[in-house]
Design an enzyme around this catalytic site. Structure first.
Site, short mmCIF file in Angstrom:
data_model
loop_
_atom_site.label_atom_id
_atom_site.label_comp_id
_atom_site.label_asym_id
_atom_site.label_seq_id
_atom_site.Cartn_x
_atom_site.Cartn_y
_atom_site.Cartn_z
N PRO A 191 0.80 -1.22 0.00
CA PRO A 191 0.00 0.00 0.00
C PRO A 191 0.83 1.28 0.00
O PRO A 191 1.89 1.34 0.62
CB PRO A 191 -0.82 -0.11 1.29
N ARG A 210 5.02 11.04 -2.41
CA ARG A 210 4.78 10.69 -1.01
C ARG A 210 6.05 10.90 -0.17
O ARG A 210 7.06 10.24 -0.42
CB ARG A 210 4.38 9.22 -0.96
N ARG A 244 13.51 4.60 12.31
CA ARG A 244 12.22 5.28 12.29
C ARG A 244 11.41 4.95 13.55
O ARG A 244 11.94 4.47 14.53
CB ARG A 244 11.50 4.93 10.99
N ALA A 289 3.17 -0.72 4.80
CA ALA A 289 2.74 -0.80 6.20
C ALA A 289 2.25 -2.20 6.59
O ALA A 289 2.24 -2.53 7.79
CB ALA A 289 1.66 0.23 6.46
C1 DQA Z 1 8.32 1.07 3.69
C2 DQA Z 1 8.42 1.28 5.19
C3 DQA Z 1 7.07 1.06 5.85
O1 DQA Z 1 7.18 1.25 7.25
C4 DQA Z 1 6.06 2.03 5.29
O2 DQA Z 1 4.78 1.78 5.86
C5 DQA Z 1 6.00 2.01 3.81
C6 DQA Z 1 7.25 1.94 3.07
C7 DQA Z 1 9.66 1.40 2.96
O3 DQA Z 1 9.80 0.99 1.81
O4 DQA Z 1 10.52 2.08 3.53
O5 DQA Z 1 4.94 2.15 3.22
O6 DQA Z 1 8.03 -0.29 3.44
#
Ligand code: DQA
Length: 151
Positions: A15, A23, A112, A82
């Protein structure tokens, strides 16, 4: 190599990855998903595999895509977005399909928020690559091809 089919690798994007480029570019960079897919297909050609990519915002669609991968692909690369941090259903599908899985993320999850430090997907993956931006996917493809060639 006439008559010999190239191994196929499926790259799954979860997603919000359709929004790459717009984004949170300070976290995810300026490259769009279409550009990432094109880079993967090109690197696949160089490495002698056929790369297919698929993005969905829906957990069930990703689960179904993983289920259908058995027998069609030699390896899976997944950035579950996510769902990485929430989806036991996706974990179960990856465990069930019995293919080598490489988990990738653009950002470094461990720098993060704490809720991003846990990945359900990781239990099903041979390994995880995160923090290298678009390069995470390309490293992931190199890793997947290495696994295919070893098998
Ligand atoms: C992600 C990291 C995830 O925590 C986040 O929800 C994403 C992108 C990344 O590619 O860094 O949608 O998977």
């Amino acid at each position: 190599m006439a008559g010999q089919e190239r191994a196929r690798v499926l790259v799954l994007h979860g997603p919000n990855l359709n929004l790459l480029g717009q984004r949170e570019p300070e976290i995810y960079g300026a490259t769009t998903l279409a550009e990432i897919d094109a880079k993967l297909v090109q690197l696949g050609q160089e490495l002698g595999v056929e790369v297919e990519t698929y993005q969905s915002n829906l957990e069930g669609e990703l689960v179904t895509k993983v289920q259908h991968a058995r027998g069609r692909y030699a390896a899976l690369i997944i950035n579950a977005g996510a769902y990485t941090h929430t989806s036991i259903a996706l974990l179960d599908a990856l465990l069930a399909v019995g293919l080598p899985v490489v988990e990738v993320h653009l950002s470094n999850l461990y720098k993060r928020e704490p809720f991003r430090h846990h990945s359900y997907i990781a239990r099903a993956a041979v390994g995880q690559i995160c923090g290298f931006g678009v390069e995470s996917y390309l490293l992931g493809l190199r890793a997947a091809v290495g696994l295919i060639n070893k098998a």
